[in-house]
Design a protein around this motif. Structure first.
Motif, PDB file in Angstrom:
ATOM      1  N   ALA A 322       0.751  -1.416   0.512  1.00  0.00           N
ATOM      2  CA  ALA A 322       0.178  -0.431  -0.052  1.00  0.00           C
ATOM      3  C   ALA A 322       0.778   1.315  -0.212  1.00  0.00           C
ATOM      4  N   ILE A 323       0.123   2.109  -0.897  1.00  0.00           N
ATOM      5  CA  ILE A 323       1.144   3.393  -0.800  1.00  0.00           C
ATOM      6  C   ILE A 323       0.340   4.573  -0.754  1.00  0.00           C
ATOM      7  N   ASP A 324       0.828   5.794   0.529  1.00  0.00           N
ATOM      8  CA  ASP A 324      -0.201   6.452   0.926  1.00  0.00           C
ATOM      9  C   ASP A 324       0.340   7.859   0.266  1.00  0.00           C
ATOM     10  N   ASN A 325      -1.166   8.691  -0.295  1.00  0.00           N
ATOM     11  CA  ASN A 325      -1.231   9.920  -1.047  1.00  0.00           C
ATOM     12  C   ASN A 325      -0.604   9.602  -2.488  1.00  0.00           C
ATOM     13  N   LEU A 326      -1.982   9.429  -2.696  1.00  0.00           N
ATOM     14  CA  LEU A 326      -1.555   9.195  -4.404  1.00  0.00           C
ATOM     15  C   LEU A 326      -3.130   9.331  -5.089  1.00  0.00           C
ATOM     16  N   SER A 352       1.298  20.245 -15.493  1.00  0.00           N
ATOM     17  CA  SER A 352       2.617  19.445 -14.520  1.00  0.00           C
ATOM     18  C   SER A 352       3.133  18.118 -15.155  1.00  0.00           C
ATOM     19  N   ALA A 353       4.314  17.603 -15.150  1.00  0.00           N
ATOM     20  CA  ALA A 353       5.181  15.986 -15.474  1.00  0.00           C
ATOM     21  C   ALA A 353       4.335  15.443 -15.041  1.00  0.00           C
ATOM     22  N   ALA A 354       4.047  13.810 -15.171  1.00  0.00           N
ATOM     23  CA  ALA A 354       3.025  13.147 -14.819  1.00  0.00           C
ATOM     24  C   ALA A 354       4.066  12.077 -13.906  1.00  0.00           C
ATOM     25  N   LYS A 355       4.290  12.037 -12.569  1.00  0.00           N
ATOM     26  CA  LYS A 355       4.837  10.976 -11.801  1.00  0.00           C
ATOM     27  C   LYS A 355       3.685   9.516 -11.473  1.00  0.00           C
ATOM     28  N   VAL A 356       4.678   8.593 -12.203  1.00  0.00           N
ATOM     29  CA  VAL A 356       3.271   7.390 -11.961  1.00  0.00           C
ATOM     30  C   VAL A 356       3.632   6.808 -11.214  1.00  0.00           C
ATOM     31  N   ALA A 357       2.834   5.965 -10.288  1.00  0.00           N
ATOM     32  CA  ALA A 357       3.657   4.996  -9.434  1.00  0.00           C
ATOM     33  C   ALA A 357       3.513   3.620 -10.484  1.00  0.00           C
ATOM     34  N   PHE A 358       2.053   3.017 -10.202  1.00  0.00           N
ATOM     35  CA  PHE A 358       1.641   1.796 -11.101  1.00  0.00           C
ATOM     36  C   PHE A 358       0.394   3.014 -12.164  1.00  0.00           C
ATOM     37  N   GLU A 359      -0.598   1.318 -12.533  1.00  0.00           N
ATOM     38  CA  GLU A 359      -1.436   1.506 -13.597  1.00  0.00           C
ATOM     39  C   GLU A 359      -1.669   0.243 -13.093  1.00  0.00           C
ATOM     40  N   LYS A 360      -3.406   0.290 -13.195  1.00  0.00           N
ATOM     41  CA  LYS A 360      -4.614  -0.539 -12.541  1.00  0.00           C
ATOM     42  C   LYS A 360      -5.629  -0.434 -13.409  1.00  0.00           C
ATOM     43  N   TYR A 365      -2.004   5.643 -11.383  1.00  0.00           N
ATOM     44  CA  TYR A 365      -2.246   6.568  -9.619  1.00  0.00           C
ATOM     45  C   TYR A 365      -0.765   6.963  -9.681  1.00  0.00           C
ATOM     46  N   VAL A 366      -0.753   8.165  -9.570  1.00  0.00           N
ATOM     47  CA  VAL A 366       0.196  10.207  -9.734  1.00  0.00           C
ATOM     48  C   VAL A 366       0.905   9.782  -8.683  1.00  0.00           C
ATOM     49  N   SER A 367       1.405  10.162  -8.229  1.00  0.00           N
ATOM     50  CA  SER A 367       1.964  11.838  -7.005  1.00  0.00           C
ATOM     51  C   SER A 367       1.902  12.700  -7.024  1.00  0.00           C
ATOM     52  N   PRO A 368       0.547  13.054  -6.502  1.00  0.00           N
ATOM     53  CA  PRO A 368       0.385  14.441  -6.317  1.00  0.00           C
ATOM     54  C   PRO A 368       1.321  15.971  -6.775  1.00  0.00           C
ATOM     55  N   ILE A 369       0.809  17.149  -7.916  1.00  0.00           N
ATOM     56  CA  ILE A 369       1.396  17.642  -8.365  1.00  0.00           C
ATOM     57  C   ILE A 369       1.838  18.778  -6.414  1.00  0.00           C
ATOM     58  N   VAL A 370       2.407  19.080  -6.399  1.00  0.00           N
ATOM     59  CA  VAL A 370       3.203  20.210  -5.921  1.00  0.00           C
ATOM     60  C   VAL A 370       3.515  21.053  -6.623  1.00  0.00           C
ATOM     61  N   ILE A 371       2.524  22.831  -6.284  1.00  0.00           N
ATOM     62  CA  ILE A 371       2.836  23.488  -6.544  1.00  0.00           C
ATOM     63  C   ILE A 371       2.881  24.173  -5.131  1.00  0.00           C
ATOM     64  N   GLU A 372       4.126  25.320  -5.824  1.00  0.00           N
ATOM     65  CA  GLU A 372       5.118  25.913  -4.423  1.00  0.00           C
ATOM     66  C   GLU A 372       4.401  27.526  -4.948  1.00  0.00           C
ATOM     67  N   HIS A 373       4.885  27.644  -3.725  1.00  0.00           N
ATOM     68  CA  HIS A 373       4.338  29.640  -3.442  1.00  0.00           C
ATOM     69  C   HIS A 373       2.497  29.569  -3.595  1.00  0.00           C
ATOM     70  N   THR A 374       2.000  28.663  -3.458  1.00  0.00           N
ATOM     71  CA  THR A 374       0.340  28.978  -3.817  1.00  0.00           C
ATOM     72  C   THR A 374      -0.433  28.424  -2.270  1.00  0.00           C
ATOM     73  N   ASN A 375      -1.147  28.929  -2.031  1.00  0.00           N
ATOM     74  CA  ASN A 375      -2.719  27.423  -1.336  1.00  0.00           C
ATOM     75  C   ASN A 375      -2.859  26.738  -2.032  1.00  0.00           C
ATOM     76  N   GLU A 376      -2.907  26.307  -2.851  1.00  0.00           N
ATOM     77  CA  GLU A 376      -4.314  24.529  -3.575  1.00  0.00           C
ATOM     78  C   GLU A 376      -4.487  24.041  -2.216  1.00  0.00           C
TER      79      GLU A 376
END
Length: 402
Positions: A322-326, A352-360, A365-376
């Motif tokens: 199991a992988i958290d936060n995807l 944003s470029a996709a960081k794919v962990a796996f497909e099913k 299933y990808v890692s969340p996008i990190v947007i700097e200097h914002t309150n997304e």
């Protein structure tokens, strides 16, 4: 004719004088109350045009949040037998018999006699070896008796101490007779083995892949007789990337020997499945792919409801950890360039470029996008089907789809 032309010129000049007088008079008048002075339009702030929502381009989005998901690792490989044997002749001679089962496609049991080589000379060699053993035993007995007689004569001589030469008590002769007997026994074993090798037998439960001899063929030691595949199990070597290894538990061969990890094996069209398990992991990188492999095993492949034949290209589906936060996204959300397009809090397109962990099962299933200097917010609106003509910063109307 000359008079008319003069009249026309005078008329044009009069009209021009009237318009010039009007322009001068207007310039001397003060500006109207609602009229801005010359040059004020350039200094004024431009009015921002607001596009009605109905006119904005619509994009289908899915709203996602980070959650924990069990990884699934997909790998591919070829089913191969554990043992692939080129069956060779151990002795020379003419092939005098071939078993009807010694044909390609036949499955045979361990010890099955596949053929016979003429064994007359090997039977004669065995008889000679038996004779040599008997003679060596007789020679040893005679030497032992002569040694006892020599020792008795030495004692009757009354001489003290040890004899000047070991030949007096026949010690070297006794050692030579023992060595001759040992050699004769080894020759007997060799003759028995050669005679046994005249029968061509299967060393394990096997599938006959080819037969390369016929009755009457003369073979030398080392001549290829056929090819056999073991049928007890097949192995699939599955190379994995570093990311895929991270999605799996920390396997080691000692742990897998006690509790193998179950794997689902599928045919290339996905219509057939076989149960398998990870038996071991390799501890080196292959030179071709620079990846490390794990070995998946299927027991009794030719006794399954649908046989798994050696040489079949298969797909392996391995349950990972199991992988958290995807984010769970439809596969269509990844653009051809490998990007994720989303609608930000201002309603503008971004990527944003996709960081794919796996497909099913049709999802990625990808890692969340990190947007700097914002309150997304923790949830994001991901474009479900990005188009090739999308441009960053385009104002759009997001429509949530299921």
């Amino acid at each position: 004719m000359k008079l008319n032309r003069t009249n026309m010129i005078v008329t044009v000049l009069s009209v021009g004088s009237i318009f010039a007088a009007l322009a001068y008079t207007a310039s001397q008048l003060p500006p109207a109350p609602n009229q801005k002075a010359p040059g004020a339009q350039a200094a004024a702030k431009p009015v921002e045009k607001t596009v009605p929502a109905a006119l904005l381009p619509q994009v289908g989005v899915v709203v996602v949040t980070g959650q924990a998901y069990q990884a699934e690792v997909i790998g591919f490989g070829e089913a191969k037998p554990r043992f692939e044997l080129t069956l060779s002749a151990e002795v020379s001679g003419k092939v005098v018999e071939i078993n009807r089962q010694f044909e390609s496609g036949q499955v045979i049991k361990k010890g099955t006699v596949l053929g016979k080589i003429n064994d007359i000379s090997y039977q004669q060699a065995l008889t000679q070896a038996q004779t040599d053993v008997a003679q060596a035993e007789l020679d040893l007995l005679e030497e032992q008796r002569e040694g006892e007689q020599a020792k008795a004569e030495w004692l009757r001589s009354g001489l003290s101490g040890e004899p000047a030469s070991p030949l007096v008590l026949r010690t070297p002769q006794l050692a030579q007779a023992k060595a001759a007997l040992d050699n004769a026994k080894q020759a007997l074993k060799k003759a028995q083995q050669d005679l046994a090798y005249t029968q061509i037998t299967a060393p394990f439960d096997a599938l006959i892949v080819s037969r390369d001899v016929q009755p009457g063929s003369y073979v030398q030691t080392g001549t290829q007789l056929g090819a056999l595949y073991s049928v007890a199990e097949v192995e699939v070597s599955v190379p994995l990337s570093e990311q895929q290894w991270q999605n799996l538990p920390a396997f080691d061969n000692a742990t897998l020997a006690k509790s193998p990890w179950k794997v689902s094996i599928q045919s290339s069209d996905g219509l057939t499945q076989w149960p398998g398990y990870i038996e071991r992991v390799e501890q080196h990188l292959t030179q071709t792919s620079r990846q490390r492999s794990l070995i998946v095993v299927v027991d009794n492949p030719l006794e399954q409801p649908i046989d798994l034949y050696p040489g079949t290209f298969v797909k392996t589906v391995i349950a990972g950890q199991a992988i958290d936060n995807l984010w769970q996204l439809p596969s269509s959300a990844i653009s051809q360039q490998g990007d994720i397009w989303f609608v930000d809090h201002n309603g503008l397109l971004a990527k944003s470029a996709a960081k794919v962990a796996f497909e099913k099962a049709g999802f990625v299933y990808v890692s969340p996008i990190v947007i700097e200097h914002t309150n997304e917010p923790h949830s994001m609106q991901i474009v479900k089907r990005p188009l090739s003509n999308f441009k960053v910063g385009t104002k759009v109307l997001a429509k949530v789809e299921v």
